[in-house]
Design an enzyme around this catalytic site. Structure first.
Site, mmCIF file in Angstrom:
data_model
loop_
_atom_site.group_PDB
_atom_site.id
_atom_site.type_symbol
_atom_site.label_atom_id
_atom_site.label_comp_id
_atom_site.label_asym_id
_atom_site.label_seq_id
_atom_site.Cartn_x
_atom_site.Cartn_y
_atom_site.Cartn_z
ATOM 1 N N GLY A 160 0.707 -1.251 -0.031
ATOM 2 C CA GLY A 160 0.254 0.425 -0.467
ATOM 3 C C GLY A 160 1.284 1.328 0.059
ATOM 4 O O GLY A 160 2.070 1.043 0.165
ATOM 5 N N ASN A 161 0.676 2.132 0.027
ATOM 6 C CA ASN A 161 1.476 3.897 0.332
ATOM 7 C C ASN A 161 0.729 4.323 1.804
ATOM 8 O O ASN A 161 -0.342 3.825 1.766
ATOM 9 C CB ASN A 161 0.476 4.300 -1.223
#
Ligand code: CTP
Length: 419
Positions: free
Chosen positions: A215-216
């Site tokens: 993810g980020n």
């Protein structure tokens, strides 16, 4: 009846209340508005008095209340209230009220006020799902929006009975926030009336196995602020939400996605009928080339630890630019950049705008504590025509309005009255 400014000398608001069960929630809206210094005059319809009696409005607003044009006729309230108001908000706005407002009928005090008002008008619909989706109601809503009235999207959820669906009145706090926004933004409030806007927001998540993902750090705040600002300026907004850490904005349709592929598919389908697409989402550039069907386990032998192989995802933004027909939709990209030995943040931004081929690129410098998960942002809005607008450190709401200010002049085609 009096329209003199209240003790707070705040903006003058007419609160119209139509005859729906959600009328009781308008009492909370009234309290929220008066407590934050607004000078509110309540104008209920006769039907609404079946739900909430006028004593409630008189006690909460501290002013006498009338439903027809014949009470206090010497003061010509139907003209004075509309002319002197800084904002007219109707909550709940029933199907009947929307119809009467759309067609210019004036058979009671509230509809007279709507016709004489020269200020922003905000309608917060509430009705059963079938009524809201009825083509007659949708046509009335489209007509009102095309004329600059802000009609909030109803919320989805539990309705009067056991039924659920779109039609619930937005929460009083959300309506109050929309009121404040309209009062603050004045004339530019309606410049997206009837436009169809798609905003992607948040960070995509690319699964590695059933429990892990890549993810980020995007919180989705900026995208959500963009969607809320577009809705407040009259647009019909769809928010394509990847992982977002803030509540959904009211008055906006939300479509949830997880991966870059899902986001791409959803945005591409919506773009076909959109006037503007804003790609504020942090879309993964790479995903694990394979997704394990079961949780990846440690073994006793570290030499057998897994190596993750990544593959590229599609560039959604570049794809939208390639596939668009003519000048529509206007396409806005975002770029989170850091400067490095090969160029400054601005140079990287310009290069990205050219590479992606979008109309505007909202550029922000990122670092450990900059840009992500914060309530503020500082951006430069780059235009394909070489223009450059700097927005100094400001709330994400202010940045959102600056982006729409840049988009609006690019919208040349007429609004179509779609339902
Ligand atoms: N974007 C996209 N699809 C991707 C990656 C990014 O549509 N697979 C969009 C983002 O939503 C954003 C813009 O492209 O509007 C720029 O994203 P960014 O990550 O800065 O650009 P990249 O093309 O990934 O370039 P970089 O190599 O600098 O990461």
């Amino acid at each position: 009846m009096s329209t003199t400014r209240g003790p707070g000398n705040g903006p003058r608001v007419v609160l119209g209340v139509a005859g729906g069960i959600a009328a009781y929630k308008a009492a909370l809206l009234l309290r929220e508005l008066t407590e934050s210094g607004h000078d509110v005059t309540v104008v209920p319809t006769a039907a609404s008095e079946h739900f909430v009696g006028r004593a409630t409005w008189e006690a909460l607003s501290g002013k006498p209340v009338a439903t027809d044009v014949w009470s206090h006729a010497d003061e010509v309230p139907h003209v004075r209230l509309g002319r002197h108001a800084d904002l007219v908000v109707v909550a709940p706005a029933t199907a009947d009220l929307l119809g009467r407002a759309a067609h210019g009928l004036a058979d009671d005090l509230l509809t007279n006020v709507l016709l004489t008002a020269t200020c922003p008008v905000l309608l917060a619909p509430a009705m059963h799902t079938e009524m809201w989706l009825n083509p007659a109601v949708q046509a009335n809503v489209a007509l009102l929006r095309s004329r600059g009235t802000t009609v909030l999207e109803p919320a989805s959820g539990r309705l009067t009975g056991a039924d659920t669906g779109p039609g619930r009145m937005p929460e009083p706090a959300d309506i109050a926030a929309a009121c404040r926004r309209l009062l603050a933004s004045g004339a530019r409030s309606y410049d997206l009336a009837g436009r169809r806007v798609v905003v992607s927001a948040g960070g995509t998540r690319e699964p590695l196995d059933p429990v892990r993902f890549l993810g980020n750090r995007s919180s989705g705040r900026q995208g959500v602020a963009l969607a809320a600002a577009a809705a407040a300026r009259g647009a019909v907004v769809t928010l394509v939400a990847a992982h977002v850490e803030v509540p959904d904005p009211s008055g906006v349709e939300v479509v949830r996605v997880a991966t870059a592929a899902e986001l791409g598919e959803t945005v591409r389908a919506l773009a076909a009928s959109a006037d503007v697409v804003v790609m504020a989402a942090a879309v993964a550039d790479f995903r694990p080339a394979t997704r394990a069907g079961n949780k990846i386990k440690k073994s006793d032998d570290p030499a057998r630890d897994p190596v993750v192989v990544l593959e590229r995802t599609d560039d959604v933004l570049a794809g939208l630019v390639r596939e668009r027909a003519g000048a529509a939709p206007v396409i806005v990209g975002f770029a989170a950049e850091t400067g490095d030995e090969s160029g400054t943040v601005l140079e990287h931004g310009r290069a990205k705008l050219t590479r992606k081929g979008c109309d505007l690129l909202v550029l922000n410098e990122v670092g450990e504590a900059k840009g992500f998960a914060t309530p503020t942002n500082a951006v430069t809005i780059l235009g394909a025509d070489g223009s450059e607008r700097e927005v100094a450190e400001a709330s994400k709401d202010v940045v959102a309005d600056a982006v729409w200010d840049a988009v609006v002049p690019m919208l040349t085609s007429a609004v179509t009255l779609t339902t």
